[in-house]
Design a protein around this motif. Structure first.
Motif, mmCIF file in Angstrom:
data_model
loop_
_atom_site.group_PDB
_atom_site.id
_atom_site.type_symbol
_atom_site.label_atom_id
_atom_site.label_comp_id
_atom_site.label_asym_id
_atom_site.label_seq_id
_atom_site.Cartn_x
_atom_site.Cartn_y
_atom_site.Cartn_z
ATOM 1 N N UNK A 1 34.439 53.660 49.094
ATOM 2 C CA UNK A 1 34.367 54.595 47.971
ATOM 3 C C UNK A 1 33.948 53.843 46.708
ATOM 4 N N UNK A 2 33.472 54.602 45.746
ATOM 5 C CA UNK A 2 33.018 53.988 44.495
ATOM 6 C C UNK A 2 34.124 53.224 43.802
ATOM 7 N N UNK A 3 35.293 53.834 43.825
ATOM 8 C CA UNK A 3 36.435 53.227 43.160
ATOM 9 C C UNK A 3 36.744 51.869 43.777
ATOM 10 N N UNK A 4 36.628 51.838 45.090
ATOM 11 C CA UNK A 4 36.901 50.616 45.835
ATOM 12 C C UNK A 4 35.976 49.488 45.377
ATOM 13 N N UNK A 5 34.668 49.803 45.314
ATOM 14 C CA UNK A 5 33.686 48.805 44.884
ATOM 15 C C UNK A 5 33.981 48.368 43.450
ATOM 16 N N UNK A 6 34.278 49.363 42.597
ATOM 17 C CA UNK A 6 34.540 49.016 41.196
ATOM 18 C C UNK A 6 35.737 48.089 41.095
ATOM 19 N N UNK A 7 36.772 48.421 41.844
ATOM 20 C CA UNK A 7 37.985 47.608 41.799
ATOM 21 C C UNK A 7 37.670 46.175 42.238
ATOM 22 N N UNK A 8 36.833 46.081 43.272
ATOM 23 C CA UNK A 8 36.473 44.760 43.784
ATOM 24 C C UNK A 8 35.741 43.956 42.707
ATOM 25 N N UNK A 9 34.740 44.572 42.100
ATOM 26 C CA UNK A 9 33.974 43.859 41.074
ATOM 27 C C UNK A 9 34.848 43.521 39.871
ATOM 28 N N UNK A 10 35.711 44.472 39.528
ATOM 29 C CA UNK A 10 36.621 44.254 38.411
ATOM 30 C C UNK A 10 37.522 43.043 38.687
ATOM 31 N N UNK A 11 38.060 43.009 39.897
ATOM 32 C CA UNK A 11 38.926 41.882 40.244
ATOM 33 C C UNK A 11 38.139 40.582 40.250
ATOM 34 N N UNK A 12 36.881 40.676 40.692
ATOM 35 C CA UNK A 12 36.058 39.461 40.722
ATOM 36 C C UNK A 12 35.854 38.921 39.308
ATOM 37 N N UNK A 13 35.568 39.846 38.385
ATOM 38 C CA UNK A 13 35.420 39.439 36.992
ATOM 39 C C UNK A 13 36.690 38.765 36.489
ATOM 40 N N UNK A 14 37.794 39.422 36.783
ATOM 41 C CA UNK A 14 39.056 38.905 36.254
ATOM 42 C C UNK A 14 39.492 37.622 36.910
ATOM 43 N N UNK A 15 39.063 37.408 38.160
ATOM 44 C CA UNK A 15 39.344 36.119 38.788
ATOM 45 C C UNK A 15 38.670 35.023 37.970
ATOM 46 N N UNK A 16 37.411 35.277 37.603
ATOM 47 C CA UNK A 16 36.696 34.285 36.801
ATOM 48 C C UNK A 16 37.347 34.071 35.445
ATOM 49 N N UNK A 17 37.655 35.188 34.756
ATOM 50 C CA UNK A 17 38.320 35.064 33.445
ATOM 51 C C UNK A 17 39.591 34.237 33.562
ATOM 52 N N UNK A 18 40.406 34.618 34.570
ATOM 53 C CA UNK A 18 41.714 33.963 34.635
ATOM 54 C C UNK A 18 41.566 32.492 35.002
ATOM 55 N N UNK A 19 40.566 32.163 35.831
ATOM 56 C CA UNK A 19 40.398 30.745 36.173
ATOM 57 C C UNK A 19 40.019 29.936 34.937
ATOM 58 N N UNK A 20 39.090 30.495 34.150
ATOM 59 C CA UNK A 20 38.714 29.776 32.932
ATOM 60 C C UNK A 20 39.917 29.680 31.989
ATOM 61 N N UNK A 21 40.680 30.783 31.935
ATOM 62 C CA UNK A 21 41.849 30.756 31.058
ATOM 63 C C UNK A 21 42.871 29.721 31.530
ATOM 64 N N UNK A 22 43.055 29.632 32.866
ATOM 65 C CA UNK A 22 44.002 28.643 33.386
ATOM 66 C C UNK A 22 43.612 27.248 32.907
ATOM 67 N N UNK A 23 42.291 27.015 32.874
ATOM 68 C CA UNK A 23 41.838 25.676 32.508
ATOM 69 C C UNK A 23 42.032 25.368 31.031
ATOM 70 N N UNK A 24 42.199 26.404 30.183
ATOM 71 C CA UNK A 24 42.292 26.071 28.762
ATOM 72 C C UNK A 24 43.624 26.433 28.107
ATOM 73 N N UNK A 25 44.401 27.311 28.748
ATOM 74 C CA UNK A 25 45.656 27.715 28.115
ATOM 75 C C UNK A 25 46.663 26.578 28.219
ATOM 76 N N UNK A 26 47.359 26.303 27.148
ATOM 77 C CA UNK A 26 48.279 25.172 27.136
ATOM 78 C C UNK A 26 49.734 25.590 27.193
ATOM 79 N N UNK A 27 50.029 26.688 26.548
ATOM 80 C CA UNK A 27 51.405 27.147 26.454
ATOM 81 C C UNK A 27 51.933 27.565 27.821
ATOM 82 N N UNK A 28 53.179 27.223 28.123
ATOM 83 C CA UNK A 28 53.729 27.498 29.446
ATOM 84 C C UNK A 28 53.705 28.982 29.786
ATOM 85 N N UNK A 29 54.179 29.811 28.848
ATOM 86 C CA UNK A 29 54.286 31.231 29.167
ATOM 87 C C UNK A 29 52.911 31.844 29.373
#
Lengths: 663, 297
Positions: free
Chosen positions: A105-133
């Motif tokens: 379904x369309x929603x399924x594809x969108x969710x997949x792409x959305x998660x893919x985007x956020x995987x990238x965002x979060x990986x970059x964020x992991x590499x630069x965020x310093x604060x524990x929380x």
């Protein structure tokens, strides 16, 4: 500040994936990805070139003392690696997802792409965020988005189960991280990674480091925390496994390095621990890879092996720090960092190529493949190139990182003390064995999947993948060759990154020696390439005026052989499987023939690879805990008077304990 | 030159031991010249991998020679850890030969490929232990420096080590060049071959390249043995003579082994290979004692 605002805008824009019509979804994702990559790589380059840390504040500049994000050279290095594989994976995904566009379904594809985007965002964020929380939040985001990506095919129960297994294991890892951070926080009021040295200078280092190591090690896939990898990778779509294996597991390595930067004592025991676990991961991982019949499982186990090699580099580096051996630690760390990059390149390549094979044949079983290079010449060539690279053979990039680790060991042997010599020789044996076994595993994989005759009907319908699935592979190939032939472009920056972490007395001298070595390697590798091309040219000219006949492969008198006579994945792995039987404990089922049986009846033989470490160290304890919990469940009777009784008993217990001052 | 004569000497030695006259020393060379004049026969199963593999194999051996010094003459290119490069460069030739054998789709060649992969994997630790030991003994990590450091006047007990390492190297040579007792190149039963069965489908030009590659490999290993055994400091003229003697005696040794020893059962080969690694470890322990890292009381 501006960077932060743009980043926030991109985060918001990612919701657009849900709104846009199907044919624009991928394009929109691509635009956002490229936008993020431009911003983050621009900052990362700046950091690497200028050598200054880039500090990004959030909205609350006025009152907060600690910055939201800090890009130092370690983060910058990882950002570059993440960005590249993130992008190639997305381009590859266009072709890979095409056939799913109708079925899902369309929603399924969108969710997949959305998660893919956020995987990238979060990986970059992991590499630069310093604060524990904040770190824990982005770390968790990374886990959740990759979970959604893994369960793309959730209609299949196996996939869903693998996904949930992944989710649970990641949260066990998270638990360890939270515990470690809490300890640091309560004991020395540490709020971010940069302050960890406050804790380490006053307390025992080993225990806290162990907590961090387990927490990050589960993500990285060190044995015995590896059991999610061989399940999640075959379940996930190929671009996702490429990104997960190529870069996401490296975030575990990033975490370990980040903590290591602040560790101050107990270096020797920490180094030996990392080295030991890494050697175990390397050898056991590649042994398992050899006996696997599923391409993606093979690749997953090989990721464990490569994490082992990276860990060996780190372990040797820490041992070098402990013994004040600058050369060993510089070469160990730089070998490890370079291998992080190299592995992200060739492993994503292998996963993409394996994905193309799966897509056009609908099987991942090596025993059913064969001869694919005639149907898929480009994919096959890319797979073979990546196999050569992963075997660490010159002139490709894998060699450079392993060479650095090797030469660190060999060069340090001369001055090492007795125990150090033992450790070093032990690791050289391990590296040599791993190298040989990788050759074994990947000659098997590339030879049996792409060469020879087809082993089943499934191959006959195979077609070459569309261009969008080949271009990412071509781009990675260029880098694989470039790093292999001109290693200087990377070795020098990596050296300078590492010499900023720790103070080395003669870092400049060592790096100038190795710059020279790298030039020499470029020359010999260049000679090799030129010689190969010349010989091939000679062959072509020579054969021009000779007759070239074609005929069937020589069959030693057996004409009309069938393709099932060929070596299969199982038979290729048989002899090493037998040799390593005590370690692997492959299950074989062979019904014995009764003595009184005069005539042969139908018989069957079964053998299946199974992971003995997972069974002994993870499955068994889990089963016994479950068992115990089941017994506890008897207390859950559902009758209210029982529950009141429990509460009453508990209160009495508290009273008694307080009375005797035991609380 | 030595490369060309080497197989001829082995065959000659074997025939003398067997009481035959045997072919001339230059027979292998003539064979190869003949192969160069022939056309190719290529299996329909194969792809381009099969065609490029021999060239890559030859190129890998040639490039590996670049870092190997010959007695008093330093290697053309030398850098720290070139021992690692040497081993891995030979590895790429092996990689392509193995997948080329799988390319033919023949069960025999699959078997050969499989065994070759296994044995080279088992022989690898021995080589690296030896390399590490050499580095530990001399404190250097490139072939050139190691050889100069090896016969330093301080290392008076070097001979013990040299002898062990020569034994190990000779055995690695037997494995890597697929000679007895691991592999029998002259057998006529495909099931018992290793290296020979991998190249069954090659003919003409490609086969000639493969032959040249295996000669060079022989020469490479005999140079290595020669380097370890003979001090660099000796006179250059003598060195050449000694090299000839060593190469010839290695060839005769292999001919001797092949005449009087039976090939191992294939299943026993891993044990043989483990023995080599253990011997190399022994050399390591010897060096530990020699360099007084391990103090025996």
């Amino acid at each position: 500040m501006y960077i932060f605002l743009i980043f926030c805008f991109i985060l918001l824009a990612s919701i657009g994936v849900f709104i846009l019509p199907p044919r624009l979804k991928h394009l929109w994702t691509l635009i956002l990805t490229i936008g993020t990559i431009i911003i983050s790589c621009y900052s990362a380059f700046n950091v690497l070139v200028q050598g200054n840390e880039l500090i990004i504040y959030g909205f609350d500049i006025a009152r907060s003392q600690s910055p939201l994000m800090v890009i130092d050279n370690l983060s910058a290095f990882f950002i570059l690696i993440i960005s590249f594989t993130w992008l190639t994976g997305l381009i590859y995904a266009r072709g890979y997802l095409k056939s799913y566009m109708e079925s899902k379904s369309q929603l399924h594809i969108s969710l997949h792409l959305f998660a893919y985007l956020w995987l990238g965002f979060s990986m970059i964020a992991v590499a630069i965020v310093q604060n524990f929380i904040s770190f824990l939040i982005v770390w968790e985001l990374m886990t959740l988005s990759s979970f959604i990506l893994v369960v793309f095919d959730a209609e299949d129960r196996v996939v869903l189960k693998a996904g949930i297994n992944y989710l649970i294991q990641m949260h066990i890892g998270l638990l360890f991280l939270i515990a470690a951070m809490l300890i640091a926080n309560t004991q020395a009021s540490v709020y971010e990674f940069g302050q960890l040295s406050h804790y380490f200078s006053g307390h025992s280092n080993f225990a806290l480091f162990m907590l961090f190591f387990i927490g990050f090690g589960i993500k990285a896939g060190f044995i015995p925390f590896h059991s999610w990898l061989p399940k999640a990778h075959p379940a996930a779509p190929s671009h996702v496994s490429g990104v997960m294996s190529g870069v996401m597991i490296k975030m575990g390595i990033y975490g370990i390095l980040r903590v290591l930067l602040s560790v101050e004592n107990d270096l020797m025991s920490i180094g030996v621990l990392i080295l030991g676990i890494s050697v175990l991961s390397g050898i056991f991982g590649i042994l398992q890879a050899i006996i696997q019949g599923d391409i993606k499982k093979l690749l997953a186990y090989s990721s464990i092996e490569n994490i082992g090699i990276i860990g060996m580099g780190i372990g040797l580096g820490v041992i070098g720090l402990a013994t004040k051996n600058d050369l060993l630690s510089l070469l160990g760390f730089s070998g490890a960092l370079l291998h992080v990059l190299n592995h992200s390149l060739f492993k994503s390549m292998l996963f993409y190529a394996a994905g193309s094979v799966y897509k056009s044949t609908h099987t991942r079983n090596i025993n059913e493949l064969g001869g694919l290079i005639k149907k898929m010449p480009y994919t096959g060539t890319f797979f073979i190139i990546a196999s050569v690279a992963i075997c660490a053979l010159p002139p490709l990039n894998g060699f450079i990182s392993e060479y650095l680790i090797y030469s660190g060991i060999i060069t340090s042997l001369g001055t090492a003390s007795f125990y150090q010599s033992l450790i070093l020789v032990f690791s050289i044996i391990a590296l040599a064995l791993i190298g040989g076994m990788t050759l074994f595993a990947f000659t098997k994989a590339s030879g049996l999947i792409f060469l020879g005759e087809a082993r089943s009907e499934k191959v006959s319908e195979a077609k070459e993948s569309p261009k969008s699935m080949l271009w990412p592979l071509a781009a990675i190939t260029v880098l694989v060759f470039a790093i292999g032939l001109v290693p200087l472009i990377l070795v020098k920056p990596v050296f300078s990154i590492i010499s900023q972490w720790f103070t080395f007395d003669n870092a400049d001298m060592i790096s100038s020696i190795f710059v020279l070595n790298m030039q020499n390697i470029s020359i010999v590798c260049g000679v090799f390439v030129v010689l190969s091309l010349l010989l091939l040219l000679w062959r072509k000219l020579h054969l021009k005026n000779k007759t070239t006949e074609t005929g069937p492969t020589w069959g030693c008198g057996y004409t009309a052989p069938t393709s099932s006579l060929q070596y299969t994945s199982t038979s290729f792995a048989d002899n090493i499987g037998n040799l390593a039987q005590p370690v692997l404990q492959t299950k074989k089922e062979l019904p014995l023939i009764d003595k009184n049986d005069l005539f042969p009846a139908s018989a069957s033989f079964e053998s299946a690879p199974h992971d003995v470490i997972q069974e002994k160290w993870i499955d068994k304890p889990t089963a016994s805990i479950l068992n115990w919990l089941k017994k506890m469940a008897r207390m859950q009777t559902g009758r209210i008077e029982h529950y009141i009784l429990y509460a009453f008993a508990f209160m009495i217990l508290i009273f008694v304990l307080t009375y005797f001052n035991l609380l | 030159m030595t490369a060309v004569l080497f197989p001829g000497i082995i065959v000659r030695a074997k025939s003398i031991f067997a009481g035959r006259k045997g072919p001339g020393l230059f027979q292998p060379l003539k064979d190869v010249m003949l192969l160069f004049q022939k056309g190719n026969v290529i299996s329909t199963t194969t792809s381009y991998i099969f065609k490029i593999a021999p060239a890559i194999g030859l190129a890998s051996v040639l490039s590996a020679t670049l870092v190997l010094p010959f007695g008093p003459f330093p290697a053309l290119i030398s850098f720290n850890g070139d021992i690692v490069f040497f081993a891995y460069m030979l590895g790429i030739g092996k990689f392509f030969l193995i997948i080329a054998a799988l390319d033919t789709g023949s069960a025999f060649e699959g078997m050969g490929a499989n065994r070759e992969a296994l044995y080279s994997l088992l022989a690898e630790p021995a080589f690296f232990i030896l390399a590490g030991t050499l580095a530990m003994l001399t404190g250097y990590s490139s072939f050139n420096e190691i050889l100069i450091g090896l016969y330093n006047p301080d290392n008076s007990y070097i001979l013990i080590y040299s002898i062990i390492s020569v034994i190990v190297l000779a055995q690695i040579m037997q494995v890597e060049n697929s000679r007895m007792p691991v592999d029998d190149p002259k057998t006529h039963l495909e099931l018992t071959m290793i290296h020979e069965v991998m190249i069954l489908d090659y003919s003409g030009f490609d086969k000639a390249l493969i032959h040249i590659t295996s000669w060079l490999k022989f020469a490479l290993y005999s140079t290595l043995i020669f380097d370890v055994l003979i001090p660099v400091q000796w006179d250059k003229g003598i060195q050449f003579g000694l090299f000839a003697i060593i190469a010839v005696s290695l060839a005769v040794y292999i001919g001797f082994i092949e005449s009087f020893k039976v090939r191992n059962k294939i299943g026993r080969n891993p044990v043989f290979l483990f023995t080599i690694s253990v011997l190399a470890l022994l050399a390591f322990v010897v060096v530990l004692v020699l360099t007084e890292k391990m103090i025996l009381s």
